[in-house]
Every structure is written in C-alpha cells, then in structure tokens.
Design a protein around this motif. Structure first.
Motif, PDB file in Angstrom:
ATOM      1  N   THR A   1     -29.549 113.384  -4.225  1.00 58.46           N
ATOM      2  CA  THR A   1     -31.000 113.541  -4.387  1.00 58.46           C
ATOM      3  C   THR A   1     -31.739 113.033  -3.164  1.00 58.46           C
ATOM      4  N   ALA A   2     -31.403 111.819  -2.742  1.00 55.13           N
ATOM      5  CA  ALA A   2     -32.069 111.233  -1.583  1.00 55.13           C
ATOM      6  C   ALA A   2     -31.787 112.025  -0.319  1.00 55.13           C
ATOM      7  N   MET A   3     -30.540 112.448  -0.134  1.00 55.18           N
ATOM      8  CA  MET A   3     -30.193 113.176   1.088  1.00 55.18           C
ATOM      9  C   MET A   3     -30.805 114.573   1.112  1.00 55.18           C
ATOM     10  N   THR A   4     -30.989 115.182  -0.048  1.00 54.67           N
ATOM     11  CA  THR A   4     -31.705 116.455  -0.097  1.00 54.67           C
ATOM     12  C   THR A   4     -33.138 116.247   0.369  1.00 54.67           C
ATOM     13  N   ALA A   5     -33.736 115.145  -0.079  1.00 52.65           N
ATOM     14  CA  ALA A   5     -35.099 114.809   0.326  1.00 52.65           C
ATOM     15  C   ALA A   5     -35.171 114.514   1.821  1.00 52.65           C
ATOM     16  N   VAL A   6     -34.231 113.731   2.321  1.00 50.03           N
ATOM     17  CA  VAL A   6     -34.215 113.378   3.741  1.00 50.03           C
ATOM     18  C   VAL A   6     -34.059 114.629   4.601  1.00 50.03           C
ATOM     19  N   ALA A   7     -33.136 115.476   4.222  1.00 45.24           N
ATOM     20  CA  ALA A   7     -32.875 116.691   5.006  1.00 45.24           C
ATOM     21  C   ALA A   7     -34.082 117.618   5.053  1.00 45.24           C
ATOM     22  N   ALA A   8     -34.910 117.554   4.014  1.00 50.37           N
ATOM     23  CA  ALA A   8     -36.092 118.432   3.948  1.00 50.37           C
ATOM     24  C   ALA A   8     -37.290 117.865   4.696  1.00 50.37           C
ATOM     25  N   SER A   9     -37.212 116.606   5.090  1.00 54.74           N
ATOM     26  CA  SER A   9     -38.343 115.942   5.726  1.00 54.74           C
ATOM     27  C   SER A   9     -38.068 115.692   7.208  1.00 54.74           C
ATOM     28  N   SER A  10     -38.861 116.295   8.072  1.00 57.15           N
ATOM     29  CA  SER A  10     -38.674 116.093   9.510  1.00 57.15           C
ATOM     30  C   SER A  10     -38.924 114.639   9.901  1.00 57.15           C
ATOM     31  N   THR A  11     -39.874 113.993   9.252  1.00 55.70           N
ATOM     32  CA  THR A  11     -40.163 112.586   9.548  1.00 55.70           C
ATOM     33  C   THR A  11     -38.983 111.691   9.178  1.00 55.70           C
ATOM     34  N   ALA A  12     -38.410 111.929   8.007  1.00 60.10           N
ATOM     35  CA  ALA A  12     -37.250 111.151   7.571  1.00 60.10           C
ATOM     36  C   ALA A  12     -36.056 111.412   8.479  1.00 60.10           C
ATOM     37  N   MET A  13     -35.820 112.676   8.822  1.00 54.24           N
ATOM     38  CA  MET A  13     -34.689 113.016   9.676  1.00 54.24           C
ATOM     39  C   MET A  13     -34.834 112.388  11.061  1.00 54.24           C
ATOM     40  N   ASN A  14     -36.032 112.412  11.604  1.00 58.92           N
ATOM     41  CA  ASN A  14     -36.260 111.799  12.919  1.00 58.92           C
ATOM     42  C   ASN A  14     -35.962 110.308  12.890  1.00 58.92           C
ATOM     43  N   ALA A  15     -36.336 109.652  11.782  1.00 61.72           N
ATOM     44  CA  ALA A  15     -36.069 108.216  11.646  1.00 61.72           C
ATOM     45  C   ALA A  15     -34.575 107.950  11.537  1.00 61.72           C
ATOM     46  N   VAL A  16     -33.888 108.798  10.811  1.00 61.78           N
ATOM     47  CA  VAL A  16     -32.432 108.657  10.659  1.00 61.78           C
ATOM     48  C   VAL A  16     -31.737 108.838  12.005  1.00 61.78           C
ATOM     49  N   ILE A  17     -32.129 109.878  12.727  1.00 65.82           N
ATOM     50  CA  ILE A  17     -31.513 110.168  14.026  1.00 65.82           C
ATOM     51  C   ILE A  17     -31.749 109.041  15.028  1.00 65.82           C
ATOM     52  N   ALA A  18     -32.903 108.402  14.913  1.00 66.20           N
ATOM     53  CA  ALA A  18     -33.259 107.330  15.854  1.00 66.20           C
ATOM     54  C   ALA A  18     -32.575 106.007  15.531  1.00 66.20           C
ATOM     55  N   SER A  19     -31.904 105.920  14.390  1.00 65.81           N
ATOM     56  CA  SER A  19     -31.295 104.663  13.953  1.00 65.81           C
ATOM     57  C   SER A  19     -29.774 104.774  13.907  1.00 65.81           C
ATOM     58  N   SER A  20     -29.086 103.946  14.659  1.00 60.96           N
ATOM     59  CA  SER A  20     -27.620 103.957  14.625  1.00 60.96           C
ATOM     60  C   SER A  20     -27.113 103.537  13.248  1.00 60.96           C
ATOM     61  N   THR A  21     -27.830 102.635  12.601  1.00 61.70           N
ATOM     62  CA  THR A  21     -27.453 102.211  11.245  1.00 61.70           C
ATOM     63  C   THR A  21     -27.474 103.390  10.290  1.00 61.70           C
ATOM     64  N   ALA A  22     -28.553 104.166  10.350  1.00 61.92           N
ATOM     65  CA  ALA A  22     -28.684 105.322   9.475  1.00 61.92           C
ATOM     66  C   ALA A  22     -27.646 106.388   9.798  1.00 61.92           C
TER      67      ALA A  22
END
Length: 217
Positions: free
Chosen positions: A140-161
């Motif tokens: 559920t969360a990853m479907t939401a993340v994948a659909a959100s450019s803001t969330a994806m950008n934050a994930v890509i910018a974080s080595s932890t994520a």
C-alpha cells in the motif's frame, strides 16, 4: 425508520462533500468537524468507500485542497483503498498532494502504522530507517510512493530509503509497476554511474600525474 437511520448518515456525508467541493467548507473547518465528531468521521470514511464519490473528490481541486488541509480527512483517504485508487488515477489530486509536505508524509506512510506527525518533513521520513523499512514492506505504502513524484524524489535522494527499497521485493515490484517511478529510479542510477565513472577517471589522472599507485598500498 430503519431505512431513514441507515441513509441519513450517507446523505450527511454527501452534503459534506458537496460543501467541500463548493468551497463553503474549508480545510480547517473540515478538520475541526472530523476531529471533534467520531460520527461524522465514520460517515466520511464510509463515503470514501464509494468509487463514484471518491472519483468526484479527486477530480476537484477545491475538494482536494480542503482534504489536504485536514490531516484527519487525509489520513482517512490514505486508509481507503478505494479513495487511494481514485486519487492515483487523478492528475489533479496527485498534483495537490505532491504540493503539500504534510499530505505526502501521510500518503507515503499509508498502511504502515507510522504517524506522519513523528516526522518533520518528507525528507525526514525518507531518512528514517524505521519508517522506510515499514514503507518498503507495505504494498500500500509503496504504491503510494511510486505514484507521488515528491515521495519518489525524497526516496531517491536518501541512501537509507534506497537501501530499504532495494532490499524489499515488495517495494521493487510496486516501483516496476509504475513507469514514472521506474524511470526515476533508472535515471538516478544512471546519474550515479556517470558520477562514479567521472570520479574514477579523476582518480586515474591523479595517480598518473603524481606517480602514486592508488590501490596497491
């Protein structure tokens, strides 16, 4: 009497959506109403289970502005698969969510049991090993993340994520299903590869010019 008792709550919920869509009920007012009255929140939750109503909400920039301004309303959206599907399918709704840090925090933590208020920013969510482990494990969360450019950008910018996502087949499957998210990840990896090759080239030049044999002690 029984019919009246069962239909009135839904009628009230539809009237509330009408008011939100018309702009006569603001996000602040919606938050006050839903947070203070469990009955009205239950009605709102029931409304979010109706495909036609959620599509209508998602298509209205005015309605989405109010929903996003109310953490209680937005949490309810993130807890409803019907509402999430409608929001993901609407560019209007996703644009509104992507523009709000609070909304994105709620959105990307959907289904994880994590509280958006525990993190000051979207970047803080992405930097949290605990949060991202939960996000990566939740379809559920990853479907939401994948659909959100803001969330994806934050994930890509974080080595932890990125480490959490890479370690989870659930997370990778959801990203693969979303072309935009897949492209973002691929572009990030390509940029990293380019930077790495450039750094190695610079190291090689330094080694040759200085006479130092790097890597051989």
């Amino acid at each position: 009497q029984i019919l009246k008792d069962t239909t009135m709550p839904m009628i009230r919920a539809m009237r509330l959506l009408n008011a939100v869509e018309a702009g006569t009920t603001t996000g602040a007012q919606l938050q006050t109403l839903l947070a203070a009255d469990p009955g009205r929140l239950a009605e709102w939750n029931a409304l979010l289970g109706m495909r036609g109503q959620t599509r209508r909400m998602a298509a209205s920039s005015t309605a989405m502005a109010a929903v996003i301004a109310s953490s209680t309303a937005m949490n309810a959206v993130a807890a409803s698969s019907t509402a999430m599907d409608a929001v993901i399918a609407s560019s209007t709704a996703m644009a509104a969510i992507n523009a709000s840090d609070q909304a994105v925090r709620i959105w990307m933590l959907a289904g994880t049991g994590q509280n958006y208020a525990s993190f000051a920013t979207v970047a803080a969510v992405a930097a949290s090993s605990t949060a991202m482990t939960a996000v990566a494990a939740s379809s559920t969360a990853m479907t939401a993340v994948a659909a959100s450019s803001t969330a994806m950008n934050a994930v890509i910018a974080s080595s932890t994520a990125m480490n959490a996502v890479a370690a989870s087949s659930t997370a990778m499957n959801q990203i693969i299903k979303n072309q935009s998210a897949s492209t973002s990840i691929e572009s990030s990896l390509q940029n990293y590869r380019t930077q790495l090759l450039s750094a190695l080239a610079d190291t090689s030049k330094f080694s040759k010019s200085s006479g130092v044999n790097i890597g051989n002690g």
